[in-house]
Design a protein around this motif. Sequence first.
Motif, PDB file in Angstrom:
ATOM      1  N   GLU A   1       0.839  -1.192   0.000  1.00 37.74           N
ATOM      2  CA  GLU A   1       0.000   0.000   0.000  1.00 37.74           C
ATOM      3  C   GLU A   1       0.878   1.248   0.000  1.00 37.74           C
ATOM      4  OE1 GLU A   1      -2.972   0.248   3.013  1.00 37.74           O
ATOM      5  OE2 GLU A   1      -3.801  -1.749   2.610  1.00 37.74           O
ATOM      6  N   SER A   2       0.294   2.362  -0.445  1.00 36.45           N
ATOM      7  CA  SER A   2       0.958   3.660  -0.348  1.00 36.45           C
ATOM      8  C   SER A   2       0.555   4.312   0.965  1.00 36.45           C
ATOM      9  CB  SER A   2       0.578   4.558  -1.517  1.00 36.45           C
ATOM     10  OG  SER A   2       1.062   4.021  -2.738  1.00 36.45           O
ATOM     11  N   VAL A   3       1.495   5.015   1.587  1.00 41.24           N
ATOM     12  CA  VAL A   3       1.238   5.660   2.874  1.00 41.24           C
ATOM     13  C   VAL A   3       1.671   7.114   2.792  1.00 41.24           C
ATOM     14  CG1 VAL A   3       1.862   5.719   5.325  1.00 41.24           C
ATOM     15  CG2 VAL A   3       1.537   3.520   4.177  1.00 41.24           C
ATOM     16  N   GLU A   4       0.783   8.004   3.201  1.00 40.81           N
ATOM     17  CA  GLU A   4       1.121   9.426   3.298  1.00 40.81           C
ATOM     18  C   GLU A   4       1.232   9.791   4.770  1.00 40.81           C
ATOM     19  OE1 GLU A   4      -1.340  12.057   1.090  1.00 40.81           O
ATOM     20  OE2 GLU A   4      -1.090  10.958  -0.792  1.00 40.81           O
ATOM     21  N   THR A   5       2.347  10.397   5.135  1.00 35.63           N
ATOM     22  CA  THR A   5       2.585  10.743   6.539  1.00 35.63           C
ATOM     23  C   THR A   5       2.329  12.212   6.831  1.00 35.63           C
ATOM     24  OG1 THR A   5       4.924  11.221   6.122  1.00 35.63           O
ATOM     25  CG2 THR A   5       4.345   8.951   6.706  1.00 35.63           C
ATOM     26  N   GLY A   6       1.988  12.985   5.830  1.00 34.94           N
ATOM     27  CA  GLY A   6       1.803  14.421   5.998  1.00 34.94           C
ATOM     28  C   GLY A   6       2.964  15.189   5.422  1.00 34.94           C
TER      29      GLY A   6
ATOM     30  N   LYS B   1       5.569   4.924  -1.419  1.00 33.95           N
ATOM     31  CA  LYS B   1       4.903   3.955  -2.281  1.00 33.95           C
ATOM     32  C   LYS B   1       5.407   2.543  -1.983  1.00 33.95           C
ATOM     33  CE  LYS B   1       4.160   7.186  -6.103  1.00 33.95           C
ATOM     34  NZ  LYS B   1       4.408   7.463  -7.534  1.00 33.95           N
ATOM     35  N   ASN B   2       4.580   1.573  -2.341  1.00 34.13           N
ATOM     36  CA  ASN B   2       4.937   0.157  -2.227  1.00 34.13           C
ATOM     37  C   ASN B   2       5.348  -0.246  -0.814  1.00 34.13           C
ATOM     38  OD1 ASN B   2       4.541  -0.315  -5.053  1.00 34.13           O
ATOM     39  ND2 ASN B   2       6.518   0.676  -5.415  1.00 34.13           N
TER      40      ASN B   2
ATOM     41  N   LEU C   1       5.834  -0.767   6.148  1.00 32.68           N
ATOM     42  CA  LEU C   1       7.276  -0.691   5.994  1.00 32.68           C
ATOM     43  C   LEU C   1       7.619  -0.216   4.588  1.00 32.68           C
ATOM     44  CD1 LEU C   1       7.940  -4.199   7.563  1.00 32.68           C
ATOM     45  CD2 LEU C   1       8.013  -2.007   8.754  1.00 32.68           C
ATOM     46  N   ALA C   2       8.347   0.897   4.491  1.00 26.06           N
ATOM     47  CA  ALA C   2       8.718   1.446   3.185  1.00 26.06           C
ATOM     48  C   ALA C   2      10.061   0.858   2.751  1.00 26.06           C
ATOM     49  CB  ALA C   2       8.813   2.968   3.268  1.00 26.06           C
ATOM     50  N   PRO C   3      10.241   0.646   1.451  1.00 22.39           N
ATOM     51  CA  PRO C   3      11.507   0.092   0.957  1.00 22.39           C
ATOM     52  C   PRO C   3      12.700   0.949   1.360  1.00 22.39           C
ATOM     53  CG  PRO C   3       9.856   0.124  -0.790  1.00 22.39           C
ATOM     54  CD  PRO C   3       9.279   0.882   0.361  1.00 22.39           C
ATOM     55  N   ASN C   4      13.731   0.290   1.886  1.00 16.32           N
ATOM     56  CA  ASN C   4      15.003   0.913   2.270  1.00 16.32           C
ATOM     57  C   ASN C   4      14.878   1.942   3.399  1.00 16.32           C
ATOM     58  OD1 ASN C   4      16.426  -0.541   0.168  1.00 16.32           O
ATOM     59  ND2 ASN C   4      15.457   0.880  -1.261  1.00 16.32           N
ATOM     60  N   ILE C   5      13.720   2.002   4.038  1.00 19.21           N
ATOM     61  CA  ILE C   5      13.512   2.928   5.159  1.00 19.21           C
ATOM     62  C   ILE C   5      13.075   2.170   6.405  1.00 19.21           C
ATOM     63  CG2 ILE C   5      12.131   4.863   6.034  1.00 19.21           C
ATOM     64  CD1 ILE C   5      12.020   5.850   3.109  1.00 19.21           C
TER      65      ILE C   5
ATOM     66  N   VAL D   1       7.126   3.244   8.603  1.00 14.81           N
ATOM     67  CA  VAL D   1       6.692   4.631   8.430  1.00 14.81           C
ATOM     68  C   VAL D   1       5.376   4.898   9.152  1.00 14.81           C
ATOM     69  CG1 VAL D   1       7.923   4.962   6.265  1.00 14.81           C
ATOM     70  CG2 VAL D   1       5.564   4.104   6.210  1.00 14.81           C
ATOM     71  N   ARG D   2       4.631   3.838   9.480  1.00 21.44           N
ATOM     72  CA  ARG D   2       3.406   4.006  10.265  1.00 21.44           C
ATOM     73  C   ARG D   2       3.076   2.690  10.969  1.00 21.44           C
ATOM     74  NH1 ARG D   2      -1.056   6.874   7.308  1.00 21.44           N
ATOM     75  NH2 ARG D   2       0.056   8.663   8.160  1.00 21.44           N
TER      76      ARG D   2
END
Length: 199
Positions: free
Chosen positions: A140-145, A150-151, A172-176, A179-180
């Motif tokens: 899923e895509s996630v927007e944190t503000g 993506k992905n 979990l975001a790729p290479n990060i 994120v939420r």
Amino acid sequence: MQSTARLSGMVLIGVILSACSKPKGSEYFPEASLGGRYEYSVEYRSLLSVEHASMVTRADEQTTIQGKRYYKMVSTFIGIPGLDQQISYSRSTPEGVYLIDGDSMDKPEYLDTPLPVSVGSSWTSVGPSSRTTYHALDFESVETGSEAFKNCLKVSFKTDGKTGASEGTEYLAPNIGMVRMSLTANGTPMTLTLVKYKK
């Protein structure tokens, strides 16, 4: 000319082999790095209102434990009664991510995340004081503000441990990494959202 073509071919083969040797899904569980720092906003519901707090996770140092190299991971909570600081020791291998809990230094490491991980994967992490079951559900895509990711790999979890029970979902975001996260811990709903990070 032939030597240049041969060299280019060898480089291409090397790139392909290195890509193939990387465990699938490992980009969602990136290895820590010294100076890495992740700051999260935390929103949770108390009996009377919605409260706001924060959490900072950082890689403080590298250390050797029983002949293996780990990153010391320190998570500091600000504004959450009863939560102060949590310490763990992490190391990444092609087989997965191993942990030692900071309050169980006399216990052996345990495999927290076996690799590879893909949608449909399930695994159980058994530590000295808790047991967590994970299921990789979807992308899923996630927007944190402040940023859009993506992905993201969507993973559900359920934990039972000495300090209580929790369940929820993390992204979990790729290479990060995370994120939420939305969870309910001992009956208290809580959401953690990445505000800023330094890898």
